[in-house]
Each structure stands twice: as C-alpha cells, then as structure tokens.
Design an enzyme around this catalytic site. Structure first.
Site, PDB file in Angstrom:
ATOM      1  CG  HIS A   1      37.799  18.312  41.411  1.00  0.00           C
ATOM      2  ND1 HIS A   1      38.549  19.429  41.090  1.00  0.00           N
ATOM      3  CD2 HIS A   1      36.997  18.064  40.339  1.00  0.00           C
ATOM      4  CE1 HIS A   1      38.242  19.823  39.867  1.00  0.00           C
ATOM      5  NE2 HIS A   1      37.294  19.012  39.387  1.00  0.00           N
TER       6      HIS A   1
ATOM      7  N   GLY B   1      36.266  46.854  87.315  1.00  0.00           N
ATOM      8  CA  GLY B   1      37.107  46.042  88.189  1.00  0.00           C
ATOM      9  C   GLY B   1      38.481  46.670  88.337  1.00  0.00           C
TER      10      GLY B   1
HETATM   11  P1  FAD Z   1      38.711  43.756  74.283  1.00  0.00           P
HETATM   12  O1  FAD Z   1      37.918  43.120  73.208  1.00  0.00           O
HETATM   13  O2  FAD Z   1      39.100  45.187  74.101  1.00  0.00           O
HETATM   14  O3  FAD Z   1      37.887  43.565  75.626  1.00  0.00           O
HETATM   15  C1  FAD Z   1      38.302  44.082  76.832  1.00  0.00           C
HETATM   16  C2  FAD Z   1      37.087  44.274  77.702  1.00  0.00           C
HETATM   17  O4  FAD Z   1      37.509  44.605  78.999  1.00  0.00           O
HETATM   18  C3  FAD Z   1      36.187  45.415  77.248  1.00  0.00           C
HETATM   19  O5  FAD Z   1      34.847  45.027  77.302  1.00  0.00           O
HETATM   20  C4  FAD Z   1      36.470  46.509  78.251  1.00  0.00           C
HETATM   21  O6  FAD Z   1      35.387  47.382  78.445  1.00  0.00           O
HETATM   22  C5  FAD Z   1      36.732  45.685  79.501  1.00  0.00           C
HETATM   23  N1  FAD Z   1      37.517  46.354  80.540  1.00  0.00           N
HETATM   24  C6  FAD Z   1      38.688  47.025  80.406  1.00  0.00           C
HETATM   25  N2  FAD Z   1      39.113  47.456  81.610  1.00  0.00           N
HETATM   26  C7  FAD Z   1      38.194  47.045  82.516  1.00  0.00           C
HETATM   27  C8  FAD Z   1      38.076  47.198  83.921  1.00  0.00           C
HETATM   28  N3  FAD Z   1      39.007  47.811  84.631  1.00  0.00           N
HETATM   29  N4  FAD Z   1      36.985  46.668  84.519  1.00  0.00           N
HETATM   30  C9  FAD Z   1      36.040  46.006  83.811  1.00  0.00           C
HETATM   31  N5  FAD Z   1      36.116  45.836  82.494  1.00  0.00           N
HETATM   32  C10 FAD Z   1      37.176  46.348  81.854  1.00  0.00           C
HETATM   33  N6  FAD Z   1      40.529  40.725  65.604  1.00  0.00           N
HETATM   34  C11 FAD Z   1      40.415  39.548  64.956  1.00  0.00           C
HETATM   35  O7  FAD Z   1      40.980  38.550  65.397  1.00  0.00           O
HETATM   36  N7  FAD Z   1      39.661  39.444  63.809  1.00  0.00           N
HETATM   37  C12 FAD Z   1      39.038  40.506  63.255  1.00  0.00           C
HETATM   38  O8  FAD Z   1      38.376  40.386  62.235  1.00  0.00           O
HETATM   39  C13 FAD Z   1      39.144  41.755  63.920  1.00  0.00           C
HETATM   40  N8  FAD Z   1      38.517  42.849  63.428  1.00  0.00           N
HETATM   41  C14 FAD Z   1      38.595  44.019  64.107  1.00  0.00           C
HETATM   42  C15 FAD Z   1      37.941  45.129  63.581  1.00  0.00           C
HETATM   43  C16 FAD Z   1      37.982  46.335  64.250  1.00  0.00           C
HETATM   44  C17 FAD Z   1      37.253  47.529  63.674  1.00  0.00           C
HETATM   45  C18 FAD Z   1      38.680  46.435  65.484  1.00  0.00           C
HETATM   46  C19 FAD Z   1      38.709  47.720  66.242  1.00  0.00           C
HETATM   47  C20 FAD Z   1      39.350  45.337  66.005  1.00  0.00           C
HETATM   48  C21 FAD Z   1      39.322  44.121  65.314  1.00  0.00           C
HETATM   49  N9  FAD Z   1      39.996  43.000  65.789  1.00  0.00           N
HETATM   50  C22 FAD Z   1      39.913  41.822  65.108  1.00  0.00           C
HETATM   51  C23 FAD Z   1      40.788  43.027  67.029  1.00  0.00           C
HETATM   52  C24 FAD Z   1      39.988  42.437  68.172  1.00  0.00           C
HETATM   53  O9  FAD Z   1      38.806  43.174  68.343  1.00  0.00           O
HETATM   54  C25 FAD Z   1      40.827  42.457  69.449  1.00  0.00           C
HETATM   55  O10 FAD Z   1      42.041  41.783  69.224  1.00  0.00           O
HETATM   56  C26 FAD Z   1      40.083  41.774  70.582  1.00  0.00           C
HETATM   57  O11 FAD Z   1      38.858  42.405  70.844  1.00  0.00           O
HETATM   58  C27 FAD Z   1      40.941  41.759  71.853  1.00  0.00           C
HETATM   59  O12 FAD Z   1      40.259  41.096  72.852  1.00  0.00           O
HETATM   60  P2  FAD Z   1      40.469  41.448  74.399  1.00  0.00           P
HETATM   61  O13 FAD Z   1      39.506  40.588  75.143  1.00  0.00           O
HETATM   62  O14 FAD Z   1      41.899  41.358  74.733  1.00  0.00           O
HETATM   63  O15 FAD Z   1      40.078  42.975  74.538  1.00  0.00           O
END
Ligand code: FAD
Ligand code: AMP
Length: 475
Positions: free
Chosen positions: A451, A122
């Site tokens: 408890h 997108g």
């Molecule tokens: P994302 O999860 O990165 O999702 C974004 C989505 O948008 C992706 O699918 C991407 O492909 C898609 N996208 C991007 N640009 C476009 C485009 N132009 N068109 C279409 N699709 C697009 N957080 C916690 O709260 N608890 C945890 O235990 C935790 N553990 C983690 C462990 C690891 C190893 C990692 C790497 C992260 C962890 N996190 C954790 C952090 C958490 O994963 C992120 O904070 C969270 O995924 C952010 O959500 P988001 O929807 O903003 O982004």
C-alpha cells in the site's frame, strides 16, 4: 559456415528469434533466417514487432501521452510550464533509436547463444531442406533435423481501400508519419486502429474511426468496452460503429472515403487514411511444392497444439498459425518448440494469454469475458474495484477505470480478469500468474499487496467478488 543444422528457424520476429535462442541454449546447432528490411534497405531482426509494431507504437504512444499529460494534468500537480509543444521529428527520431537498439540487441543475443544469423530469404524444400537466398541473390541449400516456420503476418489490404502511400497507408506507414495530418481516417477499431488513432489524436488530428461491427471492442468484456468508449469519446476520437467502408480513393492531396451504415451511404474526406482492418498470415514463397506442410482456408499454417505441422520435423509458430496475433503468444510457442525438439517439457497455456491495448486509460485482460462465462452456463460471481477508490491512482492523477474479476461460484476458480486504468498492462501480469497457478479469488484476497499501489485494485476486486472489499462499497 555449416550447411547442416539441428534446427533452422525461418523468420526472426518475436516468435522465431526466441525459438532460435532457446535452441542455442539447448546446445542445438541452429540458424535463423530473416528477410526483414527497413525502408533504407538495411536488414534487421525482430520482425513486425520490433521494427513496425509493438515497440515503435509504444514509443509514440508514450511520447504523445506525455505531451497530453503535460498540457492537461501538470497544472493540477502545481507544475507550471509555459507553451507545451511537440516536435514530431524528435518523436520519430527517439522511436527510431529505440527500435535500432532493440533489433541490434537480437544480433548480440544470437551471438551469445551460438545462433547463426542469416539475413535473406528462406524457403522450405521437401525433406527438411531449406533454400537460403542472400541479399546479393546467391543461393545455398541447407539441411536441418528440424525446421521452425515463423514467417509472421502482414497488414490485410482491403479491396475497397487499396494502399496508396502516402495517402492510404498501413500501420507501418501510420507509425512513420512525418507530420500530424489535420484529418485522419482509420478503418478498423481493433487494437491497432485504436492505438494509432490515439497517437495522432493526442497530437491534434481530427480522427474518425470507421468500424464495420456494430459493437465496440467485441473481443473484450463489454463492461470494459463501454468504459473505454466513454473515455475515447471524451478524448475526441470519433468512433463510428456499424460503418463499413465501401470505397476509398485518393483525390488531390486528400482521400475520399465512402462507408455504409444503417442510415445509408456516407462520405468522409480525410488527409490520410490508415487501414487497420486486421492482419493476415504471411507465407509468400515460403513453401516449395511437396513439403507436406498444409494451410487452412484463411492461409494459416496448420498445426497441432504443440505447433507441429503435417510434415515430420517441421513446426510453425507465431502469427502464421492459429491463435491470437500477439508477440508474447508467438514467443512462448517458439520456446515451447525449441524445448520439445531438445526433448524437454514444453507447453503453451492458451487459456492464460494476456491482451493489452496501450491506450489511455490502458486496457488489459486475461481469461474469459463476463459474456463468455454467462453463455457457458457456469454460475459465477463478479468483483469490481474502481481506481477512483485507489489512493495511488489518485496520487498519480490517474483515477480512472476499474479492475474486474470473474470467479466461479462453485470452486472460486478465477475465470477472467479485466482491467481498464493506469498501468493495466502491467497489472494484468498478476492475474495471469494467478490463473497459471489455478488460483482462486480467495488466494488473491489472502495475498498481501503493498500500500499504496495500483495492484491493490486487483486485491480489492477479488475481495469484492465475495462482497468483502474494504476500500469500496460492496454492491
Ligand atoms: P513477425 O513479427 O511478422 O516476424 C516474421 C519475420 O519473418 C519477419 O521479419 C519477416 O520478414 C520474416 N519472414 C517471413 N517470411 C520469410 C522467409 N520466407 N524468409 C525469411 N524471413 C521471412 N503484439 C503484441 O503482443 N503487443 C503489442 O503491443 C503489439 N502491437 C502491435 C502494433 C502494431 C502497429 C502491429 C502491426 C502489430 C502489433 N502487435 C503487437 C502484433 C505483433 O507485432 C505480432 O503478433 C508479432 O510480431 C508476431 O510475431 P511473428 O514472429 O510471428 O511474426
Ligand atoms: P483487428 O482484427 O483487431 O486488427 O481489427 C480490425 C477491425 O477492422 C475489425 O474490427 C473489423 O471489423 C474492421 N474492418 C474490417 N474491414 C472493414 C471495413 N471495410 N470497414 C470498416 N471496418 C472494417
């Protein structure tokens, strides 16, 4: 399929998919576009969190922790098991199954709330138009009254240690290791570095964590950080602080790492190197010229406190905007925006976002650290309760760590709660709720806790803040 929607969400991670579901619940026509592809090329909703973050890491943390407990604790329980071993392939298979069930669940949730699921890329065009590119390259232009950007984040690559799989890998690579590396290096002692380092340490890797900052877990309350450092050391995690990696290169089947500390330059040879040096907002090819959406100097999409961007009708949520990079923070932002668009009330309380590190012992907190309260100048009191004094924790063979509460001296408002110990990530929810309702420590003191439960630790910590703990000596 319609070309025009009330709402288009770009990104189907934990910020984007809840936004789409709530928009559907609010009877808005909504599409969610997501481009996540797994290693086999298949599309999957759920973003980093479900596919390569929160969920797979917790699956491996659970398996590896059970292995350690079987090996080290079962004897104390009187359970005899001969030859406790493990099978990484089975652990990975279980993890993959959990991820698949979770991501497929989103597709079902989308159906149930009337969300049009679009898998592909997108791109926001001026005037709230969105260019959608499907897997086969075909393009369509969609329009929306509102667009929610939820494009997430990606692992930060270090110039000094560029990714070079299978040797120099990011967190996703670290979750997919097919076998246990003998020597494992981790750059960054942040949440991700500690969780991944713990998984592979438990399974036998010699793990060295290199952290540039001089203080361990500088983001956490330092009493908690000290307790954590003690446990990690005992577990054999070699955490070197003030150690800034200056170079890493693959040599044969190993990685030569150079780092600098106060003593000079050092070298370290490892079999695999995980770069867990933070994450950066991901906005590649997301914005066409002229959309009016602006980025800050670190690449985050600029938004106000309600996640409005500089462009009318365009919102941004989750890791691609300021604030902690946490799944639950993104989820609440997504839901808030979908409610605001529908004309409902929506607000995120940024002061009550819990943080959890899923190591053993687990670490969790909400609100201010003691260091932050001290520097604010507001008089405060502290109550600490050790899990050693918790009957339930002892029965669980998990009597480690403590619960700590910081409350204001003047009006008794709870300012911060910090827990290191069994199920800390679950226990913190009570503190979050208390803070959400502006509870005082007395409110917690007067709340009946069953408890024997671990939750009594928070009750007793609140009592301890007024030197009225029953089950531990008040200091
Ligand atoms: P994302 O999860 O990165 O999702 C974004 C989505 O948008 C992706 O699918 C991407 O492909 C898609 N996208 C991007 N640009 C476009 C485009 N132009 N068109 C279409 N699709 C697009 N957080 C916690 O709260 N608890 C945890 O235990 C935790 N553990 C983690 C462990 C690891 C190893 C990692 C790497 C992260 C962890 N996190 C954790 C952090 C958490 O994963 C992120 O904070 C969270 O995924 C952010 O959500 P988001 O929807 O903003 O982004
Ligand atoms: P987080 O941002 O919580 O994921 O943690 C990433 C950690 O990596 C931070 O504590 C950084 O200080 C650390 N870090 C970043 N670059 C380097 C480097 N070159 N050498 C060692 N540590 C680093």
């Amino acid at each position: 399929m319609a070309d025009s929607f009330d709402v288009i969400v770009i990104g189907g991670g934990p910020a984007g998919y809840p936004a789409a579901i709530r928009a559907g619940q609010n009877k808005l026509s909504v599409a969610c576009i997501d481009q996540w592809r797994n290693r086999d090329g298949s599309y999957a909703f759920g973003g980093t969190c479900l596919n390569a973050g929160c969920i797979p890491s917790k699956a491996l943390l659970e398996s590896s922790e059970l292995y350690v407990r079987a090996r080290e604790e079962f004897a104390a329980h009187g359970i005899k098991v001969a030859d406790v071993g493990f099978d990484v392939a089975q652990m990975q298979k279980r993890k993959a199954g959990i991820v698949k069930t979770s991501t497929q669940g989103i597709t079902a949730l989308f159906k149930a709330s009337g969300v049009t699921a679009l898998q592909g890329h997108g791109k926001l065009l001026p005037g709230r138009r969105v260019q959608f590119t499907a897997a086969d390259g075909t393009q369509r232009e969609l329009t929306a009254k509102h667009v929610i950007l939820a494009s997430g984040s990606a692992p930060a690559e270090l110039k000094v240690a560029p990714f070079k799989a299978p040797h120099i890998i990011d967190s996703w690579g670290a979750l997919d290791l097919p076998s246990v590396p003998k020597r494992l290096g981790v750059i960054g002692a942040g949440v991700i570095g500690l969780e991944l380092g713990s998984v592979w340490r438990r399974l036998g890797s010699e793990v060295t964590v290199l952290e540039a900052l001089p203080d361990f877990l500088a983001i956490a309350d330092q009493q908690l950080a000290k307790e954590a450092a003690r446990h990690f050391k005992k577990q054999g995690l070699d955490i070197r602080l003030g150690a800034k990696v200056s170079a890493a290169k693959v040599s044969g089947d190993a990685v030569e790492v150079s780092y600098e500390d106060a003593q000079g330059t050092h070298s370290l040879t490892v079999d695999r190197l995980i770069v867990a040096a933070g994450r950066r907002p991901f906005t590649a090819d997301l914005l066409a010229d002229g959309t009016g959406v602006t980025l800050d100097d670190r690449g985050f999409i600029q938004v106000d406190e309600h996640c409005r961007t500089a462009a009318e009708g365009v919102w941004a949520v989750g890791d691609c905007v300021r604030g902690p990079m946490l799944a639950h923070k993104g989820k609440e932002e997504g839901v808030m925006v979908a409610d605001l668009i529908a004309g409902h009330y929506g607000e995120v309380n940024y002061k009550a976002i819990p943080s959890v590190i899923y190591t053993a012992p687990e670490i969790a907190w909400v609100g201010l650290t003691e260091e932050q309260v001290k520097s604010s100048g507001r008089p405060y009191k502290v109550g600490v309760f050790p899990f050693l004094a918790s009957g339930r924790a002892r029965a669980m063979e998990q009597a480690q760590g403590f619960a700590k509460i910081i409350a204001a001296q003047d009006d008794d408002e709870i300012l911060g709660v910090h827990i290191i110990g069994p199920m800390a990530g679950e226990l913190i929810a009570e503190a979050v709720l208390a803070m959400e309702f502006s509870a005082s420590s007395e409110d917690l003191q007067r709340t009946i806790h069953a408890h024997p439960t671990l939750s009594e630790a928070l009750h007793e910590a609140a009592l301890a803040a007024d030197k009225r703990a029953i089950d531990s000596i008040n200091r």
